[in-house]
Design a protein around this motif. Structure first.
Motif, PDB file in Angstrom:
ATOM      1  N   GLN A   1       0.063 -10.348   5.157  1.00 46.45           N
ATOM      2  CA  GLN A   1       0.249  -8.913   5.382  1.00 46.45           C
ATOM      3  C   GLN A   1       0.991  -8.266   4.212  1.00 46.45           C
ATOM      4  OE1 GLN A   1       2.178  -9.766   9.050  1.00 46.45           O
ATOM      5  NE2 GLN A   1       0.281  -9.779  10.244  1.00 46.45           N
TER       6      GLN A   1
ATOM      7  N   ALA B   1      -1.802  -2.017   5.304  1.00 45.82           N
ATOM      8  CA  ALA B   1      -2.667  -1.134   4.510  1.00 45.82           C
ATOM      9  C   ALA B   1      -2.286   0.326   4.714  1.00 45.82           C
ATOM     10  CB  ALA B   1      -4.129  -1.367   4.876  1.00 45.82           C
ATOM     11  N   GLN B   2      -2.018   0.708   5.962  1.00 49.26           N
ATOM     12  CA  GLN B   2      -1.632   2.086   6.255  1.00 49.26           C
ATOM     13  C   GLN B   2      -0.296   2.427   5.600  1.00 49.26           C
ATOM     14  OE1 GLN B   2      -1.828   1.631  10.499  1.00 49.26           O
ATOM     15  NE2 GLN B   2      -3.927   2.416  10.652  1.00 49.26           N
TER      16      GLN B   2
ATOM     17  N   SER C   1     -11.235  -0.737   9.703  1.00 51.82           N
ATOM     18  CA  SER C   1     -11.033  -2.168   9.893  1.00 51.82           C
ATOM     19  C   SER C   1     -12.138  -2.757  10.756  1.00 51.82           C
ATOM     20  CB  SER C   1      -9.671  -2.424  10.558  1.00 51.82           C
ATOM     21  OG  SER C   1      -9.616  -1.794  11.832  1.00 51.82           O
TER      22      SER C   1
ATOM     23  N   ILE D   1     -10.943   2.323   2.251  1.00 51.66           N
ATOM     24  CA  ILE D   1     -10.391   0.973   2.278  1.00 51.66           C
ATOM     25  C   ILE D   1     -10.817   0.291   3.566  1.00 51.66           C
ATOM     26  CG2 ILE D   1      -8.227  -0.356   2.304  1.00 51.66           C
ATOM     27  CD1 ILE D   1      -7.179   2.625   1.129  1.00 51.66           C
TER      28      ILE D   1
ATOM     29  N   VAL E   1      -8.526   4.398   5.799  1.00 53.84           N
ATOM     30  CA  VAL E   1      -8.494   2.977   6.132  1.00 53.84           C
ATOM     31  C   VAL E   1      -9.323   2.724   7.382  1.00 53.84           C
ATOM     32  CG1 VAL E   1      -7.040   1.015   6.802  1.00 53.84           C
ATOM     33  CG2 VAL E   1      -6.181   2.697   5.148  1.00 53.84           C
TER      34      VAL E   1
ATOM     35  N   LEU F   1      -2.795  -3.350  -2.477  1.00 53.34           N
ATOM     36  CA  LEU F   1      -3.272  -1.961  -2.439  1.00 53.34           C
ATOM     37  C   LEU F   1      -2.448  -1.059  -3.344  1.00 53.34           C
ATOM     38  CD1 LEU F   1      -4.315  -0.912   1.195  1.00 53.34           C
ATOM     39  CD2 LEU F   1      -5.674  -0.860  -0.899  1.00 53.34           C
TER      40      LEU F   1
ATOM     41  N   VAL G   1      -1.504  -7.655   1.434  1.00 57.72           N
ATOM     42  CA  VAL G   1      -2.336  -6.462   1.628  1.00 57.72           C
ATOM     43  C   VAL G   1      -1.614  -5.236   1.087  1.00 57.72           C
ATOM     44  CG1 VAL G   1      -3.336  -4.910   3.357  1.00 57.72           C
ATOM     45  CG2 VAL G   1      -3.595  -7.389   3.616  1.00 57.72           C
ATOM     46  N   TYR G   2      -0.357  -5.101   1.448  1.00 58.17           N
ATOM     47  CA  TYR G   2       0.446  -3.953   1.014  1.00 58.17           C
ATOM     48  C   TYR G   2       0.574  -3.906  -0.507  1.00 58.17           C
ATOM     49  CZ  TYR G   2       4.650  -0.991   0.547  1.00 58.17           C
ATOM     50  OH  TYR G   2       5.557  -0.017   0.178  1.00 58.17           O
TER      51      TYR G   2
ATOM     52  N   MET H   1      -9.993  -5.501   1.944  1.00 53.09           N
ATOM     53  CA  MET H   1      -8.665  -6.105   1.922  1.00 53.09           C
ATOM     54  C   MET H   1      -8.556  -7.238   2.927  1.00 53.09           C
ATOM     55  SD  MET H   1      -7.284  -4.224  -0.410  1.00 53.09           S
ATOM     56  CE  MET H   1      -5.677  -5.015  -0.314  1.00 53.09           C
ATOM     57  N   ASP H   2      -7.614  -8.135   2.660  1.00 51.80           N
ATOM     58  CA  ASP H   2      -7.275  -9.284   3.495  1.00 51.80           C
ATOM     59  C   ASP H   2      -8.369 -10.353   3.427  1.00 51.80           C
ATOM     60  OD1 ASP H   2      -6.401 -11.150   5.304  1.00 51.80           O
ATOM     61  OD2 ASP H   2      -6.132  -9.786   6.979  1.00 51.80           O
TER      62      ASP H   2
ATOM     63  N   VAL I   1     -10.242  -3.044   5.886  1.00 53.09           N
ATOM     64  CA  VAL I   1      -9.471  -4.253   6.166  1.00 53.09           C
ATOM     65  C   VAL I   1     -10.348  -5.170   7.014  1.00 53.09           C
ATOM     66  CG1 VAL I   1      -7.367  -5.229   7.162  1.00 53.09           C
ATOM     67  CG2 VAL I   1      -7.306  -2.955   6.095  1.00 53.09           C
TER      68      VAL I   1
END
Length: 413
Positions: free
Chosen positions: A314, A60-61, A80, A38, A78, A321, A317-318, A107-108, A40
């Motif tokens: 944010q 994400a984490q 970034s 993944i 993850v 995923l 993102v959560y 992501m994001d 970010v």
């Protein structure tokens, strides 16, 4: 007609059997592949860092941990990077990640200019982008892709919720202060359409560079226009600077109203309630909506050095995923085929603790309600981060562009 001997027939049969076994083995290996990477891709150092940035990585984490995938044998990594709000840097990172680092999902991807550029890369490379940070509605309209899901919000939704409410309340003349790139242009375009359709009039606009420090000349033009509403088609640090300097110019005291077409929790926190009180704007997530959003947000804040509550970016993102992981589990493994995974994500109904039940349409648009908020006064706030009061709700099936108006080639007319 050529007659085949027994030896030839046996050789052909063996060859076909070997091919079938090899294909079966490859399919089994693909189904059992439980490795996921993944990426970010966000703004870690610029004007949008507070609304995405390090908090997007934390989100994400948390999604990885809360998914329970590790206990089922999955390996989720993850990584970034900072795209610095530059499309060329964003696309270079995306290509490196997909080609070399074998990243499956991005992501994001804050910033509409970056997102539109990366949208093309993930389609070309058959990877995935789950976008929670960019606003442009073009991601699910003319530039939609079978590899992209637009999760949290977009310019069409912002325009129809905030813009429509303000026109109905009497704000029928508008002047726009617009960030001069894809996001600002899309937000001004979509809001103008709403204002005009509701019987209002746009009397002027001015474009400003991204990450502007001095808004004085732009605000003087807005003030001179005598427009009832000054629409801020910008975001993050640009929005907070606009509001602070408008206060210094006495614009609101003079009878004009500022419209925060895209405002985030982090912006209100930066401004403080004394300056931000009374602002109306639209979001799709607020930390204090219910027990589930509060529980997540408390855990999120504990992991943030700033102790900040999460923004809707944010949160997106959560939630995005978590749904992606559900699709991988339904497929029995990671096929490393972006379009196939996104198709499964669209097939499965969405249900997560932050946005509730919903769906992803054929155009990649994630559907959920939109909430019109007003910033509380200092006297109304009961404690830290208690900033919003709910004014109105637009149902999920009405919040975003209807498919009947879509220019997305994935939508069957």
């Amino acid at each position: 007609m050529i007659a085949l001997g027994d030896n030839m027939r046996n050789r052909i049969a063996s060859l076909l059997l070997g091919t079938a076994l090899a294909l079966g083995a490859n399919a089994l290996a693909m189904a059992q592949d439980k490795n996921v990477k993944i990426g970010v891709l966000t703004d870690l150092s610029g004007l949008y860092a507070d609304l995405g940035g390090p908090g997007a990585i934390v989100a994400a984490q948390m999604a990885v941990e809360d998914s329970g995938m590790a206990a089922k044998g999955w390996k989720l990594d993850v990584i970034s990077a900072d795209h610095q709000n530059k499309p060329d840097i964003g696309t270079n990172i995306a290509r490196q990640w997909i080609d070399v680092d074998k990243v499956d999902v991005l992501m994001d991807v804050l910033n509409s200019g970056v997102a539109l550029a990366v949208n093309n890369v993930v389609k070309e490379k058959n990877a995935i982008m789950i976008n929670s940070g960019a606003a442009t509605s073009d991601l699910t309209n003319a530039q939609c892709s079978p590899n992209t899901v637009h999760w949290t919000y977009d310019t069409y939704m912002l325009a129809h919720s905030t813009g429509q409410a303000l026109v109905k309340a009497g704000g029928d003349t508008w002047f726009f202060l617009t960030a001069d790139y894809a996001f600002g242009q899309a937000l001004e375009r979509d809001t103008t359409a709403v204002v005009v359709a509701a019987g209002g009039k746009v009397v002027g606009s001015v474009k400003h560079p991204l990450n502007t420090a001095d808004f004085s000349s732009f605000l003087l033009q807005a003030q001179a226009s005598k427009a009832k509403i000054i629409g801020m088609a910008n975001a993050g640090g640009d929005t907070t600077n606009t509001i602070k300097q408008a206060s210094e110019f006495g614009i609101v005291a003079g009878g004009q109203k500022l419209a925060g077409l895209l405002l985030f929790l982090s912006d209100v926190h930066s401004l403080g309630l004394k300056v931000a009180q009374g602002l109306n704007f639209t979001e799709t997530f607020y930390w204090d909506m219910n027990d589930q959003t509060r529980a997540f947000s408390k855990r999120f804040a504990e992991r943030m050095k700033s102790r900040a509550m999460p923004t809707m970016v944010q949160a997106g993102v959560y939630a995005g995923l978590l749904h992606y992981f559900k699709a991988l589990e339904a497929l029995g493994g990671n096929p490393h085929d972006g379009a196939k995974v996104v198709a499964k994500m669209k097939e499965l109904p969405t249900d997560d603790p932050l946005f509730g039940k919903g769906q992803i349409r054929a155009d990649g648009r994630k559907l959920h309600p939109a909430y019109l908020f007003e910033v509380k006064s200092p006297a109304e706030s009961k404690g830290p981060w208690d900033y919003y009061k709910l004014v109105g709700t637009t149902p999920a099936d009405q919040a975003f562009r209807p498919l009947s108006e879509s220019a997305c080639p994935l939508v069957k007319k």
